[in-house]
Write a protein that holds these residues in place. Structure first.
Motif, short mmCIF file in Angstrom:
data_model
loop_
_atom_site.label_atom_id
_atom_site.label_comp_id
_atom_site.label_asym_id
_atom_site.label_seq_id
_atom_site.Cartn_x
_atom_site.Cartn_y
_atom_site.Cartn_z
N PRO A 96 40.78 40.66 34.31
CA PRO A 96 40.51 39.21 34.24
C PRO A 96 41.73 38.35 34.55
O PRO A 96 41.57 37.18 34.93
N ARG A 97 42.93 38.90 34.41
CA ARG A 97 44.14 38.10 34.70
C ARG A 97 44.41 37.97 36.20
O ARG A 97 45.21 37.12 36.60
N ALA A 98 43.80 38.82 37.02
CA ALA A 98 44.00 38.72 38.47
C ALA A 98 43.29 37.47 38.99
O ALA A 98 42.17 37.16 38.56
N ARG A 99 43.91 36.79 39.91
CA ARG A 99 43.29 35.59 40.46
C ARG A 99 42.12 35.93 41.37
O ARG A 99 41.19 35.15 41.52
N ARG A 100 42.20 37.13 41.98
CA ARG A 100 41.06 37.60 42.80
C ARG A 100 40.80 39.06 42.46
O ARG A 100 41.73 39.87 42.45
N LYS A 101 39.55 39.39 42.19
CA LYS A 101 39.12 40.76 42.00
C LYS A 101 38.30 41.15 43.21
O LYS A 101 37.31 40.50 43.52
N VAL A 102 38.71 42.24 43.88
CA VAL A 102 38.11 42.61 45.16
C VAL A 102 37.70 44.07 45.12
O VAL A 102 38.47 44.93 44.65
N SER A 103 36.50 44.39 45.62
CA SER A 103 36.09 45.79 45.73
C SER A 103 35.64 46.08 47.15
O SER A 103 35.15 45.21 47.86
N VAL A 104 35.83 47.34 47.54
CA VAL A 104 35.36 47.83 48.83
C VAL A 104 34.36 48.94 48.55
O VAL A 104 34.62 49.84 47.76
N CYS A 105 33.21 48.87 49.19
CA CYS A 105 32.18 49.90 49.08
C CYS A 105 31.83 50.15 47.61
O CYS A 105 31.56 49.22 46.85
N SER A 106 31.87 51.40 47.17
CA SER A 106 31.44 51.73 45.80
C SER A 106 32.45 51.32 44.75
O SER A 106 32.23 51.54 43.55
N GLY A 107 33.56 50.71 45.15
CA GLY A 107 34.48 50.12 44.18
C GLY A 107 33.79 49.10 43.30
O GLY A 107 34.24 48.80 42.19
N ALA A 108 32.64 48.56 43.77
CA ALA A 108 31.87 47.61 42.97
C ALA A 108 31.40 48.25 41.66
O ALA A 108 31.24 47.56 40.65
N PHE A 109 31.18 49.56 41.67
CA PHE A 109 30.76 50.24 40.45
C PHE A 109 31.84 50.16 39.37
O PHE A 109 31.54 50.13 38.18
N LEU A 110 33.11 50.16 39.78
CA LEU A 110 34.20 50.04 38.81
C LEU A 110 34.22 48.65 38.20
O LEU A 110 34.38 48.49 36.98
N LEU A 111 34.07 47.63 39.04
CA LEU A 111 34.00 46.27 38.51
C LEU A 111 32.82 46.11 37.58
O LEU A 111 32.93 45.48 36.51
N ALA A 112 31.68 46.67 37.97
CA ALA A 112 30.48 46.54 37.15
C ALA A 112 30.64 47.27 35.82
O ALA A 112 30.22 46.77 34.77
N ALA A 113 31.24 48.46 35.85
CA ALA A 113 31.43 49.23 34.62
C ALA A 113 32.31 48.49 33.62
O ALA A 113 32.15 48.63 32.40
N ALA A 114 33.23 47.67 34.14
CA ALA A 114 34.11 46.89 33.27
C ALA A 114 33.50 45.56 32.87
O ALA A 114 34.16 44.75 32.18
N GLY A 115 32.25 45.30 33.31
CA GLY A 115 31.58 44.06 32.96
C GLY A 115 31.99 42.86 33.78
O GLY A 115 31.60 41.73 33.48
N LEU A 116 32.73 43.09 34.86
CA LEU A 116 33.28 41.98 35.65
C LEU A 116 32.29 41.42 36.68
O LEU A 116 32.58 40.40 37.31
N LEU A 117 31.15 42.10 36.84
CA LEU A 117 30.13 41.59 37.76
C LEU A 117 28.91 41.05 37.03
O LEU A 117 27.96 40.60 37.68
#
Length: 319
Positions: A96-117
């Motif tokens: 959450p401290r990053a000004r931009r959170k970016v995922s490529v391909c299935s990296g979205a699953f990592l963001l989602a697992a952390a509740g960031l999506l």
């Protein structure tokens, strides 16, 4: 000038191109504007990681010693299927401290697992979108765009879409001219808009099982300017309009009308990219009839006009 920290997270089973593609874009910006970005990689322990293709990548530091910085980039790969809980915990605490959170391909699953999506619109590789939606119902998954921006979070589709997203971020930071210069250096003609679809009409739709319906699909692709009404297509398939429409939807996953719309839009896009034909001529060739009808179709699906689309995509060598 502000130096923007870019932190790329590495893990066993990462997709190497999801890492190298965006990194090449950001490093290209640094060659043109020294100090524009500071690019670092980090892994759970700082130990080398093995990519899906067998390459070994050595992180610059361990995650515990890393700050998320300006742009936190999460690549995809097989390692996102069952992510290490320690990685998810780190993301939940620090991302959450990053000004931009970016995922490529299935990296979205990592963001989602952390509740960031949660509550956000997001995308991933088209083949994984249904799984992302099922595993994380709080995420509004859109399977079509090559990348999606929702506030300070950006998600992208498969490998090359990570390059498109990185180019868009560089354009946001340093201007369009530099982004286009990097694109040319990487032999990417021009940056694709994020809402360009991930796949063609033929890939988006399933191939019909029955021969008459497959023949109709092929005929639509080869004759976008023809009468492609349900009645005309049903007659070609030897079925009643009602039976044809139901069978086509059941076997391809989309209605005849939607399939025709996709084929015509794709045909128009390719002519704008590959020929010097005028917009009016292309609108007739692709079954729109008028330039205004084609313009409305482009704006509705791609959020850009045919003229702007051509400006972005047609190689400079065409007359």
């Amino acid at each position: 000038m502000e130096q923007r920290d870019v932190l790329v997270v590495l893990f066993d089973g990462v997709q190497s191109l999801d890492v190298s593609g965006p990194v090449e874009v950001f490093s290209g910006a640094c060659r043109a504007v020294p100090g524009a970005y500071r690019i670092r990689t980090a892994g759970l322990t700082g130990a080398p990681v093995r990519t899906t293709s067998g390459l070994t990548l050595v992180p610059d530091l361990a995650l515990d010693a890393a700050e998320p910085g300006h742009t936190l980039l999460l690549p995809g790969g097989e390692g996102t299927g069952l992510p290490d809980p320690r990685l998810v915990d780190w993301l939940r605490a620090h991302a959450p401290r990053a000004r931009r959170k970016v995922s490529v391909c299935s990296g979205a699953f990592l963001l989602a697992a952390a509740g960031l999506l949660d509550g956000r619109r997001a995308t991933t590789h088209w083949s994984l979108c249904a799984d992302l939606a099922a595993r994380h119902p709080a995420v509004r998954v859109d399977p079509e765009p090559i990348y999606v921006r929702d506030g300070d979070v950006a998600t992208s589709a498969g490998v090359t879409a990570g390059i498109d997203l990185a180019l868009a971020l560089v354009e946001e930071d340093l201007g369009r001219d530099l982004a286009l210069s990097i694109a040319r250096h990487l032999v990417v003609f021009l940056r694709r808009p994020g809402n360009q679809t991930q796949f063609s009409a033929q890939l988006a739709a399933q191939t019909a099982e029955r021969r008459p319906l497959r023949d109709v699909q092929q005929w639509i692709t080869e004759h976008p300017a023809a009468d492609l009404s349900v009645e005309a297509l049903a007659d070609r398939a030897g079925l009643s309009p009602r039976h044809f429409a139901r069978a086509f939807r059941d076997e391809t996953g989309m209605t005849p009308g939607r399939y025709v719309d996709r084929v015509r839009l794709e045909a128009a896009r390719r002519r704008l990219e590959d020929t010097a034909d005028g917009v009016e001529q292309i609108s007739r060739q692709c079954g729109y009839g008028t330039t205004e009808a084609m313009r409305r179709a482009f704006v509705r699906v791609l959020d850009t006009s045919p003229a702007e689309y051509r400006r972005r995509f047609r190689p400079a060598r065409l007359p």
